[in-house]
Design an enzyme around this catalytic site. Structure first.
Site, PDB file in Angstrom:
ATOM      1  N   HIS A 112       3.889   4.625  12.205  1.00  0.00           N
ATOM      2  CA  HIS A 112       2.947   5.298  12.553  1.00  0.00           C
ATOM      3  C   HIS A 112       3.450   6.524  13.677  1.00  0.00           C
ATOM      4  O   HIS A 112       2.473   7.074  14.120  1.00  0.00           O
ATOM      5  CB  HIS A 112       1.736   4.330  13.186  1.00  0.00           C
ATOM      6  CG  HIS A 112       0.820   3.565  12.281  1.00  0.00           C
ATOM      7  ND1 HIS A 112      -0.279   3.168  12.448  1.00  0.00           N
ATOM      8  CD2 HIS A 112       1.453   3.060  10.987  1.00  0.00           C
ATOM      9  CE1 HIS A 112      -0.679   2.587  11.298  1.00  0.00           C
ATOM     10  NE2 HIS A 112       0.485   2.391  10.519  1.00  0.00           N
ATOM     11  N   GLU A 157       4.585  -5.542   4.362  1.00  0.00           N
ATOM     12  CA  GLU A 157       4.299  -5.014   5.307  1.00  0.00           C
ATOM     13  C   GLU A 157       5.802  -5.171   6.537  1.00  0.00           C
ATOM     14  O   GLU A 157       6.555  -6.022   6.183  1.00  0.00           O
ATOM     15  CB  GLU A 157       3.232  -5.487   6.332  1.00  0.00           C
ATOM     16  CG  GLU A 157       1.983  -5.269   5.680  1.00  0.00           C
ATOM     17  CD  GLU A 157       1.240  -3.711   5.986  1.00  0.00           C
ATOM     18  OE1 GLU A 157       2.116  -2.909   6.649  1.00  0.00           O
ATOM     19  OE2 GLU A 157       0.351  -3.394   5.308  1.00  0.00           O
ATOM     20  N   HIS A 176       1.095  -1.356   0.217  1.00  0.00           N
ATOM     21  CA  HIS A 176       0.117  -0.049  -0.005  1.00  0.00           C
ATOM     22  C   HIS A 176       1.100   1.272  -0.016  1.00  0.00           C
ATOM     23  O   HIS A 176       2.087   1.177   0.824  1.00  0.00           O
ATOM     24  CB  HIS A 176      -0.793   0.259   1.134  1.00  0.00           C
ATOM     25  CG  HIS A 176      -0.264  -0.042   2.588  1.00  0.00           C
ATOM     26  ND1 HIS A 176       0.235   1.238   3.157  1.00  0.00           N
ATOM     27  CD2 HIS A 176       0.218  -0.962   3.431  1.00  0.00           C
ATOM     28  CE1 HIS A 176       0.633   0.908   4.218  1.00  0.00           C
ATOM     29  NE2 HIS A 176       0.465  -0.279   4.602  1.00  0.00           N
ATOM     30  N   ASP A 183      -0.830   4.223   0.768  1.00  0.00           N
ATOM     31  CA  ASP A 183      -1.315   5.148   1.548  1.00  0.00           C
ATOM     32  C   ASP A 183      -0.409   5.093   2.982  1.00  0.00           C
ATOM     33  O   ASP A 183       0.066   4.181   3.322  1.00  0.00           O
ATOM     34  CB  ASP A 183      -2.858   5.056   1.723  1.00  0.00           C
ATOM     35  CG  ASP A 183      -3.091   3.804   2.484  1.00  0.00           C
ATOM     36  OD1 ASP A 183      -2.441   2.790   2.163  1.00  0.00           O
ATOM     37  OD2 ASP A 183      -4.021   3.931   3.348  1.00  0.00           O
ATOM     38  N   GLU A 243      -5.217   1.159   2.722  1.00  0.00           N
ATOM     39  CA  GLU A 243      -4.908   0.189   3.809  1.00  0.00           C
ATOM     40  C   GLU A 243      -4.972   0.535   5.148  1.00  0.00           C
ATOM     41  O   GLU A 243      -5.507  -0.143   5.987  1.00  0.00           O
ATOM     42  CB  GLU A 243      -3.529  -0.416   3.586  1.00  0.00           C
ATOM     43  CG  GLU A 243      -3.448  -1.894   4.173  1.00  0.00           C
ATOM     44  CD  GLU A 243      -2.861  -1.954   5.601  1.00  0.00           C
ATOM     45  OE1 GLU A 243      -2.759  -2.536   6.314  1.00  0.00           O
ATOM     46  OE2 GLU A 243      -2.480  -0.591   6.130  1.00  0.00           O
TER      47      GLU A 243
END
Ligand SMILES: [Zn+2]
Length: 391
Positions: A357, A169, A72, A74, A140
């Site tokens: 994150h 990932e 992904h 995003d 995602e």
């Protein structure tokens, strides 16, 4: 000249592709993949109540085997940009570290896959001995309704069949080579609702306090493990996440009590078997009193890609490049692998997940070079080509 994963990652990090924004990230991949000879499709998916999302599917080759590289573009929002040492969408490199939102989750890994594929093609006459596809979504990190879950059936309707998939990932807790994910637990949410009869606290015989019953039911549901775990999974686990009565008074027995819970479950259970188990425990504890459980719909079933030649191929490539034998793990939350597993066996391997994150998300440029070498080895082995990449 070999492709440069650091330069590719730098360019991707400069695209502000916070879900649902494309941010130029898909366009960047499209341009490179077209010039490498891929047939590229850009697909926009829509859903009432959700943002339209751009996705990409690109394939080179027509024969088998067909290796799918998924990911992904995003990213989650940067949070307070002033707290970043380097701006979140600048792609700054300082002392061998590349900073930016998405550095490890997961634009860095996409750059590594891209570099590995470009090098593999350059060393093999511009065509794979089989087929390579990229399946890249921009949905995602958000609600994930206009991404991989729709892209896979879209591809299947075109006749696309995949033999294996690597999802990029970030899987390593501390060092590249720590961990490959060969499965994921399922996830199921439910609400326990107990109704009683409202009344005066001084006259409990005239009321039916739902708090007593919900406490008994919760205790019974949590009293025993849901299972003992399995060969590749930890025991399934139920956690209550909220208990609500909403009673502002001190002298009223409330009419209703609610609790919410989440279950992470392994391959000894299905959604149906879990529901039956939890409801049976609740029924026994309720002793005829009223309760009900409302189950949220879930598309997060457990899956396991059994250790075998493909897992071994990926593991040995990791071990050869990093010197570490990766743990085969099924820990962590859900990922898009939960959708891919219905189409082909899937393993997940990417960068170190320590900063994902977070403020100052970053990746060591050495890790980008090493991950590219790992993906390159996987490609060379998968398509039975001599391994050209340096160890
Ligand atoms: Zn991710």
């Amino acid at each position: 000249m070999p492709a440069d994963p650091v330069a590719l990652a730098h360019e991707l990090l400069r695209c502000p592709s916070v879900t649902p924004q494309e941010g130029g990230a898909i366009s960047f991949l499209e341009k490179i993949l077209i010039s490498a000879g891929f047939a590229v499709h850009r697909i926009v998916f829509s859903e009432p109540g959700a943002d339209d999302i751009e996705n990409l599917y690109a394939r080179i080759g027509t024969a088998g085997p067909h290796l799918l590289l998924a990911g992904h573009t995003d990213v989650v929002p940067p949070g307070d940009e002033a707290r970043w040492r380097h701006p979140p969408f600048a792609g700054d490199i300082a002392d061998g570290v590349l900073f930016g939102r998405g550095a490890v989750d997961m634009k860095g890994a996409i750059a590594c896959k891209l570099a590995a594929v470009l090098d593999h093609l350059a060393a093999n006459g511009s065509q794979p001995k089989g087929s390579i596809s990229f399946l890249i979504t921009g949905d995602e990190e958000g609600v994930a309704v206009n991404g991989t879950v729709k892209l896979l059936p879209w591809a299947a309707a075109r006749g696309e069949k995949f033999d294996h998939c690597i999802l990029g990932e970030p899987t390593n807790p501390t060092q590249l080579g720590d961990m490959v994910k060969i499965g994921r637990r399922g996830s199921l949410n439910g609400s326990l609702i107990v109704t009683g009869t409202q009344g005066h606290v001084a006259y409990p015989a005239l009321a039916d306090n739902p708090v007593r019953r919900i406490v008994a039911i919760m205790a019974a549901v949590m009293a025993e493990p849901l299972d003992a775990g399995s060969t590749h999974f930890d025991p399934s686990n139920l956690e209550f996440t909220s208990v609500d009565v909403g009673n502002k008074t001190v002298n009223v027995i409330p009419p209703e009590a609610r609790a919410r819970f989440n279950i992470r479950f392994n391959d000894r259970h299905t959604q149906a078997s879990l529901k039956a188990l939890v409801e049976a425990r609740a029924r026994a504890a309720a002793q005829g009193g009223h309760f009900r459980i409302e189950w949220d719909p879930s598309n997060a079933d457990v899956f396991l890609t059994k250790p075998g030649p493909f897992v071994e191929l990926v593991s040995s490539a990791i071990a050869e490049v990093t010197g570490r034998q990766p743990e085969l793990s099924t820990t962590g939350g859900t990922s898009d692998a939960r959708f891919i597993k219905d189409y082909c066996p899937v393993v997940e391997f990417g960068l170190v997940n320590a900063t994902m994150h977070k403020i100052d998300e970053n990746v060591a440029t050495d890790d980008l070079v090493a991950l590219t070498a790992i993906y390159r080895r996987v490609l060379d082995r998968y398509f039975n080509c001599p391994i050209n990449s340096p160890p």
